[in-house]
Design a protein around this motif. Structure first.
Motif, PDB file in Angstrom:
ATOM      1  N   ARG A  79      46.685   6.221 -30.459  1.00 31.50           N
ATOM      2  CA  ARG A  79      47.276   5.807 -29.112  1.00 31.50           C
ATOM      3  C   ARG A  79      46.172   4.638 -28.702  1.00 31.50           C
ATOM      4  O   ARG A  79      44.800   4.884 -28.875  1.00 31.50           O
ATOM      5  N   ARG A 120      48.816  18.130 -22.981  1.00 32.49           N
ATOM      6  CA  ARG A 120      47.703  17.387 -23.865  1.00 32.49           C
ATOM      7  C   ARG A 120      46.648  17.103 -23.004  1.00 32.49           C
ATOM      8  O   ARG A 120      46.829  16.306 -22.003  1.00 32.49           O
ATOM      9  N   SER A 122      42.747  14.697 -23.049  1.00 34.32           N
ATOM     10  CA  SER A 122      42.358  13.791 -23.929  1.00 34.32           C
ATOM     11  C   SER A 122      41.010  12.986 -23.284  1.00 34.32           C
ATOM     12  O   SER A 122      40.841  13.145 -22.127  1.00 34.32           O
ATOM     13  N   GLY A 139      42.349  12.736 -19.794  1.00 40.78           N
ATOM     14  CA  GLY A 139      43.756  12.889 -19.623  1.00 40.78           C
ATOM     15  C   GLY A 139      44.094  14.305 -19.234  1.00 40.78           C
ATOM     16  O   GLY A 139      43.572  15.027 -19.900  1.00 40.78           O
ATOM     17  N   PHE A 140      45.198  14.473 -18.618  1.00 43.54           N
ATOM     18  CA  PHE A 140      45.595  15.879 -18.511  1.00 43.54           C
ATOM     19  C   PHE A 140      47.258  15.507 -18.416  1.00 43.54           C
ATOM     20  O   PHE A 140      47.833  15.090 -17.288  1.00 43.54           O
ATOM     21  N   ALA A 141      47.850  15.549 -19.394  1.00 43.30           N
ATOM     22  CA  ALA A 141      49.272  15.237 -19.474  1.00 43.30           C
ATOM     23  C   ALA A 141      50.203  16.453 -19.605  1.00 43.30           C
ATOM     24  O   ALA A 141      49.963  17.375 -20.611  1.00 43.30           O
ATOM     25  N   ASN A 156      45.252  12.656 -14.864  1.00 42.17           N
ATOM     26  CA  ASN A 156      44.091  12.667 -15.237  1.00 42.17           C
ATOM     27  C   ASN A 156      43.283  13.606 -14.594  1.00 42.17           C
ATOM     28  O   ASN A 156      43.760  14.205 -13.586  1.00 42.17           O
ATOM     29  N   GLY A 166      49.052  -2.615 -12.731  1.00 47.97           N
ATOM     30  CA  GLY A 166      48.957  -2.297 -14.124  1.00 47.97           C
ATOM     31  C   GLY A 166      48.891  -3.690 -15.065  1.00 47.97           C
ATOM     32  O   GLY A 166      48.490  -3.474 -16.151  1.00 47.97           O
ATOM     33  N   HIS A 230      49.095   8.851  -8.746  1.00 43.67           N
ATOM     34  CA  HIS A 230      50.046   8.100  -7.817  1.00 43.67           C
ATOM     35  C   HIS A 230      50.563   9.067  -6.530  1.00 43.67           C
ATOM     36  O   HIS A 230      50.595  10.247  -6.799  1.00 43.67           O
ATOM     37  N   VAL A 344      53.349  14.044 -29.906  1.00 43.66           N
ATOM     38  CA  VAL A 344      53.947  14.190 -28.304  1.00 43.66           C
ATOM     39  C   VAL A 344      53.892  12.806 -27.593  1.00 43.66           C
ATOM     40  O   VAL A 344      53.072  12.100 -27.890  1.00 43.66           O
ATOM     41  N   LEU A 362      50.730   0.135 -10.008  1.00 46.54           N
ATOM     42  CA  LEU A 362      50.030   0.699 -11.233  1.00 46.54           C
ATOM     43  C   LEU A 362      51.270   1.613 -11.994  1.00 46.54           C
ATOM     44  O   LEU A 362      51.509   1.354 -13.199  1.00 46.54           O
ATOM     45  N   ALA A 365      53.937  -0.481 -13.678  1.00 46.69           N
ATOM     46  CA  ALA A 365      53.546  -1.004 -14.922  1.00 46.69           C
ATOM     47  C   ALA A 365      53.664   0.209 -15.934  1.00 46.69           C
ATOM     48  O   ALA A 365      54.018   0.059 -17.085  1.00 46.69           O
ATOM     49  N   TYR A 370      54.726   3.059 -21.175  1.00 46.18           N
ATOM     50  CA  TYR A 370      54.683   4.491 -21.997  1.00 46.18           C
ATOM     51  C   TYR A 370      55.953   4.206 -23.106  1.00 46.18           C
ATOM     52  O   TYR A 370      55.603   4.585 -24.251  1.00 46.18           O
TER      53      TYR A 370
HETATM   54 FE1  HDD Z   1      48.126   5.760 -19.108  1.00 49.29          FE
HETATM   55  C1  HDD Z   1      48.363   7.147 -22.388  1.00 49.29           C
HETATM   56  C2  HDD Z   1      47.077   8.873 -17.814  1.00 49.29           C
HETATM   57  C3  HDD Z   1      47.311   4.089 -16.397  1.00 49.29           C
HETATM   58  C4  HDD Z   1      49.387   2.928 -20.485  1.00 49.29           C
HETATM   59  N1  HDD Z   1      47.638   7.549 -19.951  1.00 49.29           N
HETATM   60  C5  HDD Z   1      47.847   8.023 -21.230  1.00 49.29           C
HETATM   61  C6  HDD Z   1      47.678   9.382 -21.446  1.00 49.29           C
HETATM   62  C7  HDD Z   1      47.466   9.793 -20.204  1.00 49.29           C
HETATM   63  C8  HDD Z   1      47.451   8.722 -19.254  1.00 49.29           C
HETATM   64  C9  HDD Z   1      46.909  11.208 -19.767  1.00 49.29           C
HETATM   65  C10 HDD Z   1      47.788  10.199 -22.807  1.00 49.29           C
HETATM   66  C11 HDD Z   1      49.077  10.918 -22.783  1.00 49.29           C
HETATM   67  C12 HDD Z   1      48.903  11.722 -24.109  1.00 49.29           C
HETATM   68  O1  HDD Z   1      48.193  12.755 -24.160  1.00 49.29           O
HETATM   69  O2  HDD Z   1      49.687  11.331 -24.888  1.00 49.29           O
HETATM   70  N2  HDD Z   1      47.301   6.311 -17.544  1.00 49.29           N
HETATM   71  C13 HDD Z   1      47.217   7.537 -17.298  1.00 49.29           C
HETATM   72  C14 HDD Z   1      46.686   7.962 -15.630  1.00 49.29           C
HETATM   73  C15 HDD Z   1      46.959   6.421 -15.057  1.00 49.29           C
HETATM   74  C16 HDD Z   1      47.238   5.619 -16.208  1.00 49.29           C
HETATM   75  C17 HDD Z   1      46.615   8.848 -14.912  1.00 49.29           C
HETATM   76  C18 HDD Z   1      46.839   6.093 -13.543  1.00 49.29           C
HETATM   77  C19 HDD Z   1      46.901   6.490 -12.677  1.00 49.29           C
HETATM   78  N3  HDD Z   1      48.480   3.967 -18.534  1.00 49.29           N
HETATM   79  C20 HDD Z   1      47.970   3.495 -17.333  1.00 49.29           C
HETATM   80  C21 HDD Z   1      48.446   2.200 -16.972  1.00 49.29           C
HETATM   81  C22 HDD Z   1      48.961   1.814 -18.155  1.00 49.29           C
HETATM   82  C23 HDD Z   1      48.845   2.993 -19.198  1.00 49.29           C
HETATM   83  C24 HDD Z   1      48.282   1.343 -15.612  1.00 49.29           C
HETATM   84  C25 HDD Z   1      49.604   0.387 -18.677  1.00 49.29           C
HETATM   85  C26 HDD Z   1      49.917  -0.476 -17.696  1.00 49.29           C
HETATM   86  N4  HDD Z   1      48.674   4.980 -20.921  1.00 49.29           N
HETATM   87  C27 HDD Z   1      49.167   3.966 -21.327  1.00 49.29           C
HETATM   88  C28 HDD Z   1      49.704   3.731 -22.826  1.00 49.29           C
HETATM   89  C29 HDD Z   1      49.491   5.295 -23.397  1.00 49.29           C
HETATM   90  C30 HDD Z   1      48.820   5.925 -22.085  1.00 49.29           C
HETATM   91  C31 HDD Z   1      49.296   2.656 -23.266  1.00 49.29           C
HETATM   92  C32 HDD Z   1      48.857   5.161 -24.718  1.00 49.29           C
HETATM   93  C33 HDD Z   1      49.482   6.297 -25.555  1.00 49.29           C
HETATM   94  C34 HDD Z   1      50.582   6.697 -24.858  1.00 49.29           C
HETATM   95  O3  HDD Z   1      50.621   5.899 -23.683  1.00 49.29           O
HETATM   96  O4  HDD Z   1      51.353   7.312 -24.921  1.00 49.29           O
HETATM   97  O5  HDD Z   1      50.996   3.638 -22.658  1.00 49.29           O
END
Ligand code: HDD
Length: 710
Positions: A79, A120, A122, A139-141, A156, A166, A230, A344, A362, A365, A370
């Motif tokens: 990731r 998951r 992280s 992270g808390f997904a 989170n 975003g 959010h 996952v 945010l 975006a 995702y």
């Molecule tokens: Fe994100 C993964 C939480 C903003 C783009 N994010 C990811 C994961 C968590 C969060 C918990 C891991 C999921 C897993 O366990 O597979 N992210 C957040 C929170 C945010 C946030 C709470 C703000 C409130 N994220 C955010 C923004 C972007 C992203 C603004 C892009 C515009 N996030 C991603 C991603 C990831 C990710 C690149 C990397 C792996 C995945 O998605 O599956 O798309």
């Protein structure tokens, strides 16, 4: 069938609809003969087929080629953020129908529905192999496998984020990730590029305050809060909306490590948080969280003193209370890390009827990012068919083909509308998902809303809400992080930003890094605070699953140790006997005791408390064992509960413990150091009670030495 126990005889006893479904994908243990991917039995796998004993390898060795080819393709992209994680299955149940007036989501409103989940946890910045205990957001997904389809709450352990839009996410992540020329440092925000970014983006400051606080160093995934961050929207059966913020609150309380410990643990057990989650579930000590919501009527949107669409703001609980609505329990570890925890795929746009987005830029975006990232990470558009990602409801789409197509769709039609296929799959005008009818208007423009402009009042509120100890930790964290920053102009700019939060904060940090403090106090502090934000001001929790190390050697007071173990186990804690070597210890007055581990393999940073029992020869051995002395010294330094009885007090003296120690059988308990000169059957139960109280308080920050590290 949802949540019905399955009949026995399965490879694994299944417990709910998701577990039941996964069973069809589970393979039996590897007990039979080795085969190729084609199921052909393999006779020999240690030598490749060659022309002659010392000759070249032959292309026709299909087993060799298949084995190597598969190995060469084992890795998928990690990731881009949140690469390192740990996951578990469980279930969620709402308490009652109290959310029915607000949302059509059945899994939140029907107390008779127990919904399977996969969660998951992280870190964000580090690579897959980085240490768990770095300073970072967690992270808390949560994936809810509901009867209306999958719902993902991708949150989170901080309620706020670093940026408001975003489109800046790649900038933020490029700044915090290892610097691109050297790929250093790993899993750290303490470097120039991150602080360069922060110093010029004041919208980051609120999340940065959280990052510098103890929240960024959770003792356990089981002991941290989670937030949806959010503002989302609940939608009722009639299409009416209510704004909602999601909160997860752990029943074990919210606890943190200290920074010095984190750094040591990163070397001694880089899997510390992952192991903790796994072991607790294996031991049947299932972690639990309560789901809470803050609800805001759409008509009340503007009564909140900031913009609800701004993800750098939180709604103080004192302003809008958190309504508890249900409970989540994690009770099953995955069978295979890669297949489940790695594959996952969460997505903020995985919604069920009754829950919708807001226009938070945010979140908007994220709704793009995702799905996009899963396509590259999981290699094509069929990742929703992977066992961990499949909903427990039936899936009927007109989508076809693509890499990794696992199902065998039947019939001639894969389009809508059709007559040849009887019009199927048919639409669901009533029960299907309807987007909330949000009124929007305005010119097309790239602009940050005026209502997003205030970047200082909430970081200040967070700072004002902290206890003195928590403020000390924040100051030290800034000192450490900025101390690693080499560019003086970046340090100066960060101090100037901190000065706009609190002059005293900026001055204290400046003095730690040897920089000139900002000259003027530029702000008027309205004194706003939200006491609910302080971890240390929260009521003490129980001691379930807290880990107690008992230091012992031959000659130990076996009766005293056994009484201690029984009492603490009854209260839910875990004890381990550590000795100079593993094996059986002879008791001083008879009996014996099993040593669980050798002291040298562990360290006090891996425990919540340490006890030194009586036994003159046991204690004599330990006082000459550097590791044992250091064990107590570190526990003392990290403000952890320490108990000793009888001659065990000698080890505390040698380790330099400065609290008053008992000179009578009566228990003396000062700043988490609990002692009595009694032993064996005479041990007063007050010793156990005081130790329990100190463990429930987690740390004693008021130690006489005053030298606890932040
Ligand atoms: Fe994100 C993964 C939480 C903003 C783009 N994010 C990811 C994961 C968590 C969060 C918990 C891991 C999921 C897993 O366990 O597979 N992210 C957040 C929170 C945010 C946030 C709470 C703000 C409130 N994220 C955010 C923004 C972007 C992203 C603004 C892009 C515009 N996030 C991603 C991603 C990831 C990710 C690149 C990397 C792996 C995945 O998605 O599956 O798309």
């Amino acid at each position: 069938m949802v949540n019905m126990p399955l009949p026995g005889g399965d490879p694994k006893h299944t417990t709910d609809a998701k577990d039941d479904q996964l069973d069809s994908a589970r393979e039996g243990e590897n007990t039979g003969q080795l085969t190729t991917q084609q199921g052909v039995p393999v006779a020999h796998t240690d030598d490749s087929l060659s022309a002659g004993e010392r000759g070249p390898t032959l292309l026709e060795d299909f087993h060799f080629r298949e084995k190597l080819t598969h190995f060469d393709h084992e890795r998928i992209p990690e990731r881009v953020v949140h690469a390192r994680g740990a996951g578990a299955y469980g279930h969620f149940t709402p308490y009652d129908g109290r959310l029915s007036p607000y949302t059509a989501a059945e899994f939140l409103t029907d107390p008779n529905q127990q919904t399977p989940v996969f969660v998951r946890f992280s870190t964000v910045v580090g690579s897959r192999g980085s240490a768990d205990t770095v300073r970072d957001v967690r992270g808390f997904a949560t994936k809810f496998y509901t009867r209306q389809g999958n719902y993902d709450l991708v949150g989170n352990n901080f309620p706020v984020f670093f940026i408001q839009d975003g489109i800046k996410f790649p900038d933020l992540i490029h700044a915090v990730k290892p610097e691109p020329d050297t790929e250093m440092p790993q899993a750290q925000s303490a470097h120039d590029t991150f602080w360069d970014f922060v110093s010029q983006q004041s919208e980051t400051l609120h999340a940065v305050m959280w990052l510098m606080s103890d929240r960024a160093l959770p003792r356990s995934y089981r002991m941290m809060q989670g937030f949806g961050v959010h503002t989302f929207r609940f939608v009722d059966d009639d299409g009416r909306g209510t704004f909602v913020k999601f909160h997860w609150r752990p029943t074990l309380g919210v606890h943190s490590l200290v920074w010095d410990e984190c750094q040591q643990i990163a070397g001694r057990d880089p899997d510390f948080n992952r192991r903790d989650l796994w072991e607790a579930i294996e031991a049947g000590q299932f972690p639990e969280w309560e789901l809470g919501v803050q609800l805001i009527r759409e008509s009340g949107e503007h009564s909140i003193p900031f913009d609800l669409l701004d993800a750098t703001k939180l709604i103080p609980e004192e302003l809008v209370p958190v309504l508890p609505v249900g409970r989540m329990v994690l009770n099953r570890n995955p069978d295979n890390f890669f297949a489940e925890t790695e594959q996952v795929a969460f997505h903020t746009a995985n919604l069920v009827p009754g829950i919708d987005f807001t226009n938070d830029p945010l979140l908007q975006a994220r709704n793009f990012s995702y799905l996009d990232t899963q396509l590259i990470r999981l290699g094509g558009p069929n990742f929703a068919q992977l066992p961990v990602n499949r909903p427990v409801t039936e899936v009927r789409t007109n989508q076809r083909d693509g890499y990794g197509q696992h199902s065998v769709p039947r019939g001639r039609t894969a389009y809508s509308e059709n007559t040849l296929g009887g019009g199927c799959p048919a639409l669901a005008p009533e029960s299907g998902y309807h987007h909330h009818k949000d009124q929007v208007q305005g010119p097309k423009e790239r602009v940050r809303a005026e209502s997003f402009r205030d970047h200082y009042s909430q970081p200040r509120m967070f700072w004002n809400s902290m206890s003195g100890v928590e403020q000390d930790h924040i100051v030290s964290a800034f000192g450490f992080e900025l101390g690693k920053v080499r560019a003086t102009e970046i340090r100066t700019r960060v101090l100037a930003q901190l000065n706009l939060i609190c002059h005293r904060l900026a001055t204290r940090v400046a003095s730690l890094i040897g920089e000139t403090p900002p000259r003027h106090d530029l702000l008027i502090d309205d004194g706003a605070s939200s006491p609910a934000l302080s971890q240390l001001r929260q009521a003490p929790s129980g001691i379930a699953t807290r880990r107690i190390a008992i230091l012992a050697a031959d000659g130990v007071d076996v009766v005293g140790v056994q009484r201690l173990q029984e009492t603490m186990h009854d209260r839910g804690a875990v004890t381990e006997v550590l000795a100079p070597t593993e094996g059986t210890l002879d008791g001083g007055s008879g009996g014996s005791l099993a040593a669980d581990r050798a002291i040298v393999t562990m360290n006090s940073v891996l425990y919540d408390a340490v006890v030194v029992p009586c036994g003159p020869s046991s204690v004599a051995t330990l006082t000459h064992d550097c590791d044992a002395v250091q064990f107590v010294r570190d526990a003392y330094k990290h403000a952890k509960p320490i108990a000793a009885f009888g001659s065990g007090l000698d080890l505390l003296r040698v380790a330099g413990v400065e609290e008053p120690l008992a000179d009578r059988p009566d228990v003396v308990a000062e700043h988490g150091v609990v002692t009595s000169v009694a032993a064996g059957d005479d041990l007063p139960s007050a010793l156990f009670n005081e130790l329990t109280g100190a463990l429930a308080r987690h740390r004693s920050w008021d130690r006489a030495s005053g030298t606890h590290p932040s």
